[in-house]
Design a protein around this motif. Structure first.
Motif, PDB file in Angstrom:
ATOM      1  N   ALA A  50       0.725  -1.185  -0.038  1.00  0.00           N
ATOM      2  CA  ALA A  50      -0.191  -0.013  -0.002  1.00  0.00           C
ATOM      3  C   ALA A  50       0.914   1.277  -0.053  1.00  0.00           C
ATOM      4  N   ALA A  51       2.230   1.314   0.387  1.00  0.00           N
ATOM      5  CA  ALA A  51       3.070   2.579   0.363  1.00  0.00           C
ATOM      6  C   ALA A  51       3.584   2.618  -0.852  1.00  0.00           C
ATOM      7  N   ILE A  52       3.559   1.912  -1.960  1.00  0.00           N
ATOM      8  CA  ILE A  52       4.066   2.091  -3.253  1.00  0.00           C
ATOM      9  C   ILE A  52       3.463   3.460  -3.847  1.00  0.00           C
ATOM     10  N   PRO A  53       2.302   3.585  -3.847  1.00  0.00           N
ATOM     11  CA  PRO A  53       1.956   4.952  -4.582  1.00  0.00           C
ATOM     12  C   PRO A  53       2.698   6.319  -3.856  1.00  0.00           C
ATOM     13  N   ALA A  54       2.660   5.934  -2.342  1.00  0.00           N
ATOM     14  CA  ALA A  54       3.339   7.226  -1.788  1.00  0.00           C
ATOM     15  C   ALA A  54       4.981   7.316  -2.160  1.00  0.00           C
ATOM     16  N   ALA A  55       5.457   6.213  -2.445  1.00  0.00           N
ATOM     17  CA  ALA A  55       7.059   6.235  -2.548  1.00  0.00           C
ATOM     18  C   ALA A  55       7.314   6.426  -3.880  1.00  0.00           C
ATOM     19  N   LEU A  56       6.597   6.116  -4.948  1.00  0.00           N
ATOM     20  CA  LEU A  56       6.577   6.112  -6.360  1.00  0.00           C
ATOM     21  C   LEU A  56       7.096   7.429  -6.903  1.00  0.00           C
TER      22      LEU A  56
ATOM     23  N   ALA B 260       6.483  -1.636 -10.934  1.00  0.00           N
ATOM     24  CA  ALA B 260       5.386  -1.281 -10.105  1.00  0.00           C
ATOM     25  C   ALA B 260       4.253  -0.949 -11.310  1.00  0.00           C
ATOM     26  N   ALA B 261       4.727  -0.251 -12.447  1.00  0.00           N
ATOM     27  CA  ALA B 261       3.840  -0.019 -13.613  1.00  0.00           C
ATOM     28  C   ALA B 261       3.262  -1.266 -13.986  1.00  0.00           C
ATOM     29  N   GLU B 262       3.855  -2.704 -14.165  1.00  0.00           N
ATOM     30  CA  GLU B 262       3.435  -3.632 -14.454  1.00  0.00           C
ATOM     31  C   GLU B 262       2.224  -4.117 -13.514  1.00  0.00           C
ATOM     32  N   LEU B 263       2.529  -3.931 -12.397  1.00  0.00           N
ATOM     33  CA  LEU B 263       1.614  -4.458 -11.214  1.00  0.00           C
ATOM     34  C   LEU B 263       0.535  -3.682 -10.951  1.00  0.00           C
ATOM     35  N   ALA B 264       0.511  -2.271 -11.549  1.00  0.00           N
ATOM     36  CA  ALA B 264      -0.531  -1.555 -11.392  1.00  0.00           C
ATOM     37  C   ALA B 264      -1.470  -1.570 -12.464  1.00  0.00           C
TER      38      ALA B 264
ATOM     39  N   ALA C 161     -10.863  -4.464  -6.822  1.00  0.00           N
ATOM     40  CA  ALA C 161     -11.557  -3.470  -5.764  1.00  0.00           C
ATOM     41  C   ALA C 161     -10.721  -3.925  -4.323  1.00  0.00           C
ATOM     42  N   HIS C 162      -9.941  -4.807  -4.484  1.00  0.00           N
ATOM     43  CA  HIS C 162      -9.274  -5.474  -3.159  1.00  0.00           C
ATOM     44  C   HIS C 162      -7.839  -4.646  -3.097  1.00  0.00           C
ATOM     45  N   HIS C 163      -7.466  -3.934  -4.148  1.00  0.00           N
ATOM     46  CA  HIS C 163      -6.119  -3.118  -4.303  1.00  0.00           C
ATOM     47  C   HIS C 163      -6.299  -1.963  -4.756  1.00  0.00           C
ATOM     48  N   PRO C 164      -6.932  -1.061  -4.046  1.00  0.00           N
ATOM     49  CA  PRO C 164      -6.939   0.498  -4.537  1.00  0.00           C
ATOM     50  C   PRO C 164      -5.689   1.026  -4.922  1.00  0.00           C
ATOM     51  N   GLU C 165      -4.404   0.654  -4.578  1.00  0.00           N
ATOM     52  CA  GLU C 165      -3.145   1.055  -4.529  1.00  0.00           C
ATOM     53  C   GLU C 165      -2.426   1.013  -6.185  1.00  0.00           C
ATOM     54  N   ARG C 166      -3.320   0.005  -6.896  1.00  0.00           N
ATOM     55  CA  ARG C 166      -3.106  -0.129  -8.257  1.00  0.00           C
ATOM     56  C   ARG C 166      -3.621   1.376  -8.980  1.00  0.00           C
ATOM     57  N   ALA C 167      -4.675   1.781  -8.709  1.00  0.00           N
ATOM     58  CA  ALA C 167      -5.333   2.908  -9.390  1.00  0.00           C
ATOM     59  C   ALA C 167      -4.476   4.244  -8.865  1.00  0.00           C
ATOM     60  N   ARG C 168      -4.072   4.139  -7.737  1.00  0.00           N
ATOM     61  CA  ARG C 168      -3.172   5.267  -7.159  1.00  0.00           C
ATOM     62  C   ARG C 168      -1.846   5.326  -7.720  1.00  0.00           C
TER      63      ARG C 168
ATOM     64  N   LEU D 176       1.975   7.244 -11.963  1.00  0.00           N
ATOM     65  CA  LEU D 176       2.845   7.250 -13.170  1.00  0.00           C
ATOM     66  C   LEU D 176       2.233   8.102 -14.233  1.00  0.00           C
ATOM     67  N   ALA D 177       0.918   8.412 -14.474  1.00  0.00           N
ATOM     68  CA  ALA D 177       0.290   9.286 -15.353  1.00  0.00           C
ATOM     69  C   ALA D 177       1.035  10.687 -15.108  1.00  0.00           C
ATOM     70  N   ALA D 178       0.969  11.124 -13.820  1.00  0.00           N
ATOM     71  CA  ALA D 178       1.330  12.623 -13.455  1.00  0.00           C
ATOM     72  C   ALA D 178       2.937  12.722 -13.781  1.00  0.00           C
ATOM     73  N   HIS D 179       3.541  11.618 -13.870  1.00  0.00           N
ATOM     74  CA  HIS D 179       4.864  11.769 -13.882  1.00  0.00           C
ATOM     75  C   HIS D 179       5.326  11.101 -15.183  1.00  0.00           C
ATOM     76  N   ALA D 180       4.543  10.990 -16.254  1.00  0.00           N
ATOM     77  CA  ALA D 180       4.606  10.598 -17.608  1.00  0.00           C
ATOM     78  C   ALA D 180       5.776  11.266 -18.385  1.00  0.00           C
ATOM     79  N   ALA D 181       5.816  12.364 -18.136  1.00  0.00           N
ATOM     80  CA  ALA D 181       6.840  13.410 -18.949  1.00  0.00           C
ATOM     81  C   ALA D 181       8.375  12.907 -18.201  1.00  0.00           C
TER      82      ALA D 181
END
Length: 92
Positions: free
Chosen positions: A9-15, A40-44, A62-69, A74-79
């Motif tokens: 669950a911490a991956i979205p915060a660390a990414l 992380a991108a593959e697992l998301a 539905a059991h893993h909201p961290e995927r959407a986060r 990743l979209a926000a940092h695509a550049a």
């Protein structure tokens, strides 16, 4: 990472931090960080609810909201992806 096919669950915060480090050519562990971002991108990726094998292996989204986060991060940092794959310094 929680396991072979799961992210914690911490991956979205660390990414964002990991992505910014992976862009810097002077970071000695840069290739490992780039690999971590790729994993992380593959697992998301969303799990197809029609694919029983994938659902059993990775569980429903539905059991893993961290995927959407993670996808949002990743979209926000695509550049930063092209500089991450380059040996050139990132743009200022």
């Amino acid at each position: 990472m929680d396991g072979v096919f799961r992210m914690g669950a911490a991956i979205p915060a660390a990414l964002p931090f990991v992505i910014r480090l992976a862009v810097c050519p002077d970071v000695p562990v840069r290739s490992g960080l780039t690999d971590l971002v790729a994993v992380a991108a593959e697992l998301a990726e969303p799990v197809d609810p029609e694919d029983e094998h994938a659902v059993r292996l990775r569980e429903p989204d539905a059991h893993h909201p961290e995927r959407a986060r993670c996808r949002a991060v990743l979209a926000a940092h695509a550049a930063l992806v092209p500089p991450m794959m380059s040996d050139d310094p990132p743009p200022a």
